[in-house]
Design a protein around this motif. Structure first.
Motif, mmCIF file in Angstrom:
data_model
loop_
_atom_site.group_PDB
_atom_site.id
_atom_site.type_symbol
_atom_site.label_atom_id
_atom_site.label_comp_id
_atom_site.label_asym_id
_atom_site.label_seq_id
_atom_site.Cartn_x
_atom_site.Cartn_y
_atom_site.Cartn_z
ATOM 1 N N MET A 1 -48.472 -10.011 12.042
ATOM 2 C CA MET A 1 -46.953 -9.892 11.561
ATOM 3 C C MET A 1 -46.179 -8.941 12.495
ATOM 4 O O MET A 1 -44.943 -9.263 12.624
ATOM 5 C CB MET A 1 -46.888 -9.318 10.155
ATOM 6 N N LEU B 1 -49.714 -11.735 -1.784
ATOM 7 C CA LEU B 1 -49.225 -10.832 -0.843
ATOM 8 C C LEU B 1 -49.765 -9.513 -0.838
ATOM 9 O O LEU B 1 -49.953 -8.927 0.406
ATOM 10 C CB LEU B 1 -47.866 -10.734 -1.049
ATOM 11 N N MET C 1 -34.500 -12.635 11.131
ATOM 12 C CA MET C 1 -35.446 -11.894 10.227
ATOM 13 C C MET C 1 -36.864 -12.644 10.012
ATOM 14 O O MET C 1 -36.791 -13.630 10.342
ATOM 15 C CB MET C 1 -34.542 -12.028 8.752
ATOM 16 N N LEU C 2 -37.621 -11.791 9.524
ATOM 17 C CA LEU C 2 -38.907 -12.449 9.450
ATOM 18 C C LEU C 2 -39.367 -12.354 7.795
ATOM 19 O O LEU C 2 -39.357 -11.385 7.191
ATOM 20 C CB LEU C 2 -40.232 -11.694 9.781
ATOM 21 N N SER C 3 -39.379 -13.540 7.431
ATOM 22 C CA SER C 3 -39.428 -13.560 5.952
ATOM 23 C C SER C 3 -40.995 -13.883 5.423
ATOM 24 O O SER C 3 -41.724 -14.863 6.000
ATOM 25 C CB SER C 3 -38.639 -14.900 5.292
ATOM 26 N N ILE C 4 -41.483 -13.013 4.568
ATOM 27 C CA ILE C 4 -42.569 -13.164 4.227
ATOM 28 C C ILE C 4 -43.055 -13.991 2.691
ATOM 29 O O ILE C 4 -42.213 -13.920 2.004
ATOM 30 C CB ILE C 4 -43.431 -11.873 3.849
ATOM 31 N N PRO D 1 -45.151 -15.520 0.218
ATOM 32 C CA PRO D 1 -46.265 -15.370 -0.567
ATOM 33 C C PRO D 1 -46.439 -16.994 -1.330
ATOM 34 O O PRO D 1 -45.305 -17.707 -1.648
ATOM 35 C CB PRO D 1 -46.315 -14.392 -1.448
#
Lengths: 344, 344
Positions: A89, A76, A102-105, A107
């Motif tokens: 993004m 990340l 929602m936007l979930s990152i 890694p």
DNA sequence: ATGAAAGCGCTAACAA
DNA sequence: TTGTTAGCGCTTTCAT
């Protein structure tokens, strides 16, 4: 500090209001399916008891998550240090926001993207920068999770949002060859994590094939190109590669990512090498100039737009619209100040 | 494209392997609580049937989400265009990754942060840039969701990771006053969304109080300061404000965020105003130079570190460790090329 | 219009 | 060691 009082549940409201859980549920989510009096009474008590429906349970029951996942190709802190990825993004996130998502990152977990996918609770996955062949591909299939790639490759099972990689890299290479450069340093992207076997459909291979085509057109043998294949997509790693590049005798550096290029430029400048007079350099992505370096000549990719398209495609999938194929997005060569004919 | 075959569940495996669901669950999550033979048989059939445990159900049952939420103060495309915020996110995300967590970006829903919080399914929330007073504060309390602020304000119920705002802004202002500037333009941050009533504990108020103190020390009346209070924290809005600032007669611009400052510089340069000879400017945050502008003199904030600390604090909370208070993080004034004494 | 009850897929206390 | 069963909190079908 916060006190952890226990949550009020739908059952509490039902009991307290003298109605069933069904009624309470309807009062909140389908007002038309319940009488006005009952609804009022229910909402009343809900308010009085400070009832907040548990979104977790709701999502679980409804089989959704209201979240899109963005699968990172690397750690990340590497990815978020790359403006190109952040810009993608931003495009993804904008569309998510428009949909109330929602936007979930996501890694890698212990360097494993596969493990990360298993742990992810999202409605759909967007990947970046690698092919989904093998493991992850069949995993998301088993999990019935839709997946869209950005900068992925040809895959019969998944959509990918790309520019025309071969053509773009062809033009990138041609740009420097046409200036007369013949001794080249090419800095590639790190080998994609998810392609165990050599695979000619990934982004690196496709760009290399563009390079080969351009070199062929100018009758430049592959032997006059020095390849740097172990450079991470970071400023620091570009900087690190700077030394070897400087000593390679190349008159021009061709990189597959701007962030690397800026790192290289930084090294060169620190060591008295003038760009472009001593060494020319061309990048890929078109991020903003970095750390006071001069503007790079590079291949512009519509990063934000790529994110947007990927997310829109994902919502098409999620909402049951059929999607034939992701469109090719446009690219262009943008002129900076880092290119000139070779010295001698 | 992907085919949506139905998911195999734990019950399928139990039935097929001839064991109970409990046994299957143990086989996966508590190998020591089950016999070797049974475990082998179960894992065997699981493999054969391509069983992937449903992480959603698992999380729901365990009352967790393996996700931290990052609550954005403004629209996502604005926030992600601010390198300072992205850098904070990078710090947050790094710690999440270390813990096997995802980082969920939560934009406002229909301009409402409150609604976004209600819809969020996360184990903890990290906010940025505003006070949690009122609505959201009591909401997260009802939801029993821990919350940590970054750049928040004094609040008896929540921790906030900050620099010493008063002192930093005092020094920022003193820096330009000591150079002799007396006609100033001050560009503030937009009014925090979550503080309905005027609140003197938020970041803007605290910085203003630092400014006042510095002005007082130099006997400069507030009337010689022109305030710009409607400038978004964006490059574009800084650019937009450039015109009025240019015409305000100020010899120096003091902004509460670098991204605004770079927008302003861009405008000034485009209109033939030299920085710093004609107008000096000082920023706040210390992001990288933007769009080819020269390096800003500014207040350095350890953005990445702030993110890290906030996330670490959150995991302390989640894992039941007591946290007294979030530490003040260090700041410093960094010299750029945008400050000099006033012309006349 | 309203409610009982069966899910959703997994965990875990308790019993055997 | 293993299985029965009751949750987790909400939705929704199907009676009434």
């Amino acid at each position: 500090m916060q006190m952890n009082r226990k949550r009020i549940t739908i059952a509490d409201i039902a009991r307290e209001a003298g109605y069933s859980k069904t009624a309470v549920s309807f009062a909140f989510n389908a007002p038309e399916r319940i009488g006005a009096a009952a609804r009022e009474k229910i909402l009343e008590t809900a308010r009085a008891l400070n009832y907040i429906p548990d979104q977790r349970a709701r999502n679980f029951s409804l089989g959704r998550q209201l979240t899109l996942g963005f699968l990172l190709p690397q750690d990340l802190d590497i990815c978020l240090a790359n403006p190109y990825i952040v810009e993608v993004m931003r495009g993804l996130g904008k569309i998510c926001q428009d949909h109330g998502y929602m936007l979930s990152i996501i890694p890698p977990i212990n360097d494993s993207i596969y493990e990360a996918v298993k742990k992810a609770t999202v409605d759909g996955l967007v990947t970046m920068g690698y092919l989904v062949s093998g493991g992850v591909g069949s995993l998301v299939d088993l999990m019935a999770t839709p997946l869209v790639m950005i900068d992925g490759g040809k895959d019969e099972n998944f959509l990918s949002v790309n520019i025309d990689e071969e053509k773009a890299s062809f033009m990138q290479m041609e740009r420097v060859l046409s200036l007369g450069h013949r001794r080249l340093a090419v800095v590639t992207l790190p080998a994609p994590t998810l392609t165990p076997k050599a695979d000619d459909r990934g982004i690196v291979s496709r760009r290399l094939s563009g390079y080969r085509a351009a070199l062929g057109k100018y009758d430049v043998p592959l032997s006059s190109v020095r390849f740097f294949n172990n450079t991470e997509t970071t400023f620091d790693d570009g900087y690190r590669a700077g030394c070897e590049i400087m000593e390679s005798g190349a008159t021009c550096v061709v990189t597959m990512s701007d962030i690397q290029a800026y790192g290289i430029m930084h090294y060169l400048r620190e060591h008295g090498v003038r760009v472009p007079q001593d060494i020319s350099i061309i990048g890929f992505d078109n991020i903003c100039p970095y750390r006071g370096e001069k503007k790079l000549t590079t291949v512009n990719q519509p990063a934000y737009e790529k994110g947007r398209i990927a997310a829109l495609t994902m919502f098409d999938l999620l909402e049951g619209r059929t999607v034939e194929s992701a469109p090719l997005v446009p690219f262009s060569i943008v002129e900076g100040e880092t290119l000139c004919p070779p010295a001698n």
